[in-house]
Design an enzyme around this catalytic site. Structure first.
Site: not given
Length: 863
Positions: A27, A138
């Site tokens: 990300m 996550d």
């Protein structure tokens, strides 16, 4: 056109100096940077451009701020976030230690006890975050770092911010949030509304890999891995590695259940199972239930004690030259259980923090003092302390003072013949061996060599509670409770004795060696403040915890050690109550059982038909006609709200951005105002010209009140800004007068100033303490909370402000009206007050042992 790195450096040059790239993830790209303002190294993470384009700056920054207040020793905090030249970034501490991913790449498999230690720490972090409404989404080895040997979880809430910000567009563009090997089945199937049990599943995967060397499911492609997660069954860790204990394997299998409801309900449950050798799951549990029987509880307690003893023992034995260790806290389970002392605290710590002395019952049900080493599982009674309470250990750790009413006695900590000192209560030891105690509202001092005790203070006309002798014989710290007040205040007396001097609201105050005092207020908040041993003055306080049990508003089960350990007691969650209307005569009308849920800081609409409130970290609106509640925010936006003058929308505070949202839940959040500081408790003026709000007292240390005219003012106006705390502000119905509370005199009182020209006058409305001022809708009265109860003061608003007699409408006992930050009640147009009434009082709950408290104080409470 400059390359991206050059653009980034240029965009952030006034705040951060980019020193190099640390790595790249799914990300974000991570850079090592220097925080120029604070002169510290940080990890600056820049969202991938394609992800930033999908998510959008405003939504991402609004979502990520929900994690900014997560303060836990196993959570890597969020320092900053923002947008610069189209880059979306967030900033966290730079941790020089390796990540769990790097460690696994080197070692492949970890020792079982080390893997369990890491998983337990992460579970504690997750449990804390989940209790505050934040799901990580996550959890993976790359997001678990080691700081001073302790595991800390990074990127908390980043996946949530990306997922919430991007919404369905992530799927449309092929982007995903999460790492396939550690995704829960609900994540693998694209469910965007994942909860806490998804994190528990991911942690189960991480623990599986720490023990076995691979995640539970492998595949040649991400799609293959996701398919296994959805339909496969993992091989038992014990089958793959025989050294894995059965209860650890059972804990992992429960965490990896396909159906979320079949997993642990909380991350704390997973941590407890990992510490319980008797834990079993599924068919294994059914087969062993008859064997385990009643031994399960004992085994769980023993295992928890072993984990606590080993962990704290390791920390206590570290050489003094090591880097400061992070603060950690654990449930402390005294066996036999602690019994509360009727006139003082029932527990104490030795100076090194390694032993707890507390009051419990012996085999005959009589009180006696027990000693429990944190290295041992069992407690032992201390000979010679029968009937004793109010224990305190001498500075050299050898002698115990305690009370057997009405006498103060001393005895060797190891037990043995005791000595009666004299009549008194609440003893405390000086560094030089002098013993202080309370008798007849006076503190007496017994010299180190013995002899006659001498009066150290004049009679105070107040109860003197739990004094502490300060280091270096620099004075005494205590609480005082006067007959005219329900709650106690903090007081000091100098090294030569003499008159007491009150310095603030609170009880249970204790000095710690970082140069701070910690204490509680009547609402169960644990505070810390800098403290000067020479002047005996306290600085600006910061709230640390909000769930400390305060007994009878005056005693806190509270012990501190010279080493920086703290022991306190939480309240039992069994306290029951109901939301009620209370009229001017004190008559109560309950709204009904379906209203008996969390409702923080209620704000009644201008027409009186609805109430806006905070619950579970989000904002809601509910109408009094029986309509269902409407949820206005979903990612932790807003804690204290108010209505627009028209009554069709509410204000949503969230860090430095203020939004407006329609009260019926339609439409989107509309950006209303931004500031460089955190915006708390916003209010519109009646003519909708001014927005009034305060700064966050926990961050700025002041709680100043500001006002701005959106669209007209480039900078806000400081309405009330002093070194004291200005809190709970409220504008009068005509918009000409601002009421607020301040502790400028040493305790909170209610004041009124002209608005916006606050320098033109000032009135102190309360006389014996007060907080949470709220105006009546007709402007004829000002309500506020005091120790005695709910107070109504008659006022006039024109041609100038004036106030008259006050009246106590109903007592504080039994009602939740007392709070400093903002009012926990509101006044309807018909004059009734919306209040929370307690049906049963809070009872003592579990005890909490805090290690390395000084590290936390030095980080969060600047001196």
């Amino acid at each position: 056109m400059p390359d991206p790195v050059t653009r980034l450096k240029d965009a952030l040059e006034s705040r951060y100096s980019i020193e190099g790239e640390l790595g790249e993830g799914g990300m974000a790209t991570v850079y090592l940077a220097k925080d120029l303002k604070h002169n510290r190294s940080v990890a600056l993470k820049v969202l991938k451009p394609e992800l930033a384009a999908v998510v959008g700056a405003e939504r991402f920054l609004a979502e990520i701020e929900t994690t900014a207040n997560l303060q836990h020793p196993n959570i890597l905090p969020l320092y900053d976030s923002g947008e610069a030249d189209s880059f979306l970034y967030y900033v966290m501490p730079y941790v020089e230690g390796e990540t769990l991913r790097e460690r696994l790449e080197t070692e492949k498999q970890l020792p079982v006890d080390e893997a369990v230690r890491i998983a337990t720490a992460v579970a504690n972090a997750l449990n804390f975050a989940h209790e505050h409404g934040v799901v990580h989404r996550d959890i993976k080895p790359a997001n678990i770092l080691f700081q001073g040997g302790q595991p800390v979880v990074g990127d908390f809430g980043i996946a949530l911010a990306v997922g919430a910000g991007g919404g369905a567009r992530l799927t449309e563009t092929g982007l995903s949030v999460g790492t396939p090997y550690y995704m829960s089945p609900e994540q693998a199937t694209g469910d965007q509304q994942v909860g806490a049990r998804s994190d528990i599943y991911s942690l189960g995967c991480v623990l599986y890999e720490m023990l076995v060397g691979d995640p539970p499911y492998l595949g040649s492609t991400a799609q293959a891995v996701l398919g296994q997660i959805i339909s496969g069954k993992p091989v038992s860790t014990t089958e793959r590695r025989s050294a894995v204990p059965a209860h650890v394997d059972a804990s992992i299998r429960k965490a990896l259940e396909k159906v979320p409801a079949d997993r642990f309900s909380t991350a704390a449950g997973l941590a407890a199972a990992l510490a319980n050798p008797g834990f079993r799951h599924g068919e294994e549990a059914a087969a062993s239930a008859a064997v385990v029987g009643s031994r399960g509880t004992t085994a769980a307690l023993a295992a928890t004690t072993v984990v606590l003893a080993v962990t704290i023992g390791w920390m206590l034995l570290q050489p003094s030259g090591r880097e400061p260790q992070p603060a950690m806290w654990f449930d402390f389970v005294p066996t036999p259980p602690l019994v509360h002392w009727e006139s003082g605290v029932a527990s104490a710590l030795t100076p090194d923090g390694s032993q707890v002395v507390y009051q419990a019952q012996d085999g005959d049900g009589k009180p006696v003092l027990w000693r429990r080493s944190l290295f041992d599982m069992a407690s032992e009674p201390i000979a010679g302390t029968e009937g004793g309470g109010s224990p305190v250990v001498s500075a050299d750790g050898r002698t115990l003072a305690f009370v057997v009413p009405p006498m103060v006695r001393t005895v060797p900590l190891e037990g043995g013949p005791g000595v009666t000192v004299g009549e008194g209560l609440d003893p405390t030891w000086g560094d030089d061996g002098a013993l202080f105690f309370v008798r007849n509202e006076t503190i007496f001092r017994l010299p180190p060599a013995g002899g006659d005790a001498e009066a150290w203070t004049p009679q105070a006309d107040a109860d003197l509670l739990a004094p502490q002798a300060l280091p270096g014989n620099s004075g005494l710290l205590m609480a005082v409770r006067r007959s005219t007040a329900r709650f106690s205040r903090i007081a000091v007396v100098g090294p030569e004795g003499g008159e007491l001097r009150e310095i603030g609201d609170g009880t249970g105050a204790r000095y710690v060696t970082s140069g701070h005092i910690v204490y509680t207020t009547f609402d169960g908040t644990l505070w810390a403040a800098p403290f000067n041993l020479e002047t005996l003055e306290m600085g600006q306080a910061v709230a640390l915890w909000d769930d400390v049990w305060v007994r009878g508003s005056s005693y806190t089960e509270f012990a501190a050690s010279a080493s920086g350990a703290l022991l306190f007691q939480r309240p039992s969650p069994s306290r029951e109550g109901e939301r009620v209307w209370v009229d001017r005569d004190g008559a109560v009308d309950a709204l009904g059982p379906d209203w008996n849920h969390g409702m923080g800081y209620p704000s009644i609409s201008p027409d009186g038909s609805a109430v806006a409130f905070a619950q579970d970290g989000n904002l809601w609106v509910r109408r009094f006609d029986g309509s269902p509640s409407v949820q206005l925010t979903f990612a932790g936006e807003g804690g204290r709200t108010s209505w627009t003058p028209e009554g069709d929308s509410v204000l949503v505070d969230g860090d430095t951005a203020l939004h407006t949202r329609s009260a019926d839940g339609t439409g989107q959040l509309v950006l209303t105002h931004t500031d460089e500081i955190e915006i708390i408790s916003p209010h519109w003026s009646p003519d909708r010209e001014w927005l009034v709000y305060r700064t966050n007292v926990n961050l700025t240390g002041s709680g100043d009140i500001r006002a701005v005219r959106p669209g007209r003012d480039s900078v806000p106006t400081e309405i009330v800004a002093t070194p004291a705390q200005e809190l709970a502000h409220n504008l009068s119905p005509d918009g000409r007068w601002l009421a607020y509370s301040s502790n400028e005199t040493g305790r909170h009182e209610v004041y009124v100033v002209p608005f916006p020209n606050s320098g033109d006058g000032k009135w102190k409305v309360s006389s014996e303490g007060g907080s949470s001022p709220v105006w009546s809708r007709d402007g004829r009265e000002l309500f506020y909370a005091s120790d005695q109860g709910m107070v109504a003061v008659s006022v006039q608003l024109s041609p100038t402000f004036a106030f008259g007699a006050s009246q106590i409408l109903f007592p504080a006992d039994g009602f939740s009206i007392l709070a400093f930050l903002d009012a926990p009640f509101d006044v309807a147009p018909d004059g009734r007050l919306l209040v929370w009434r307690y049906l049963s009082e809070a009872q003592p709950g579990p005890m909490v042992y805090v290690q390395n408290l000084t590290t936390l104080l030095e980080e969060r409470v600047p001196r």
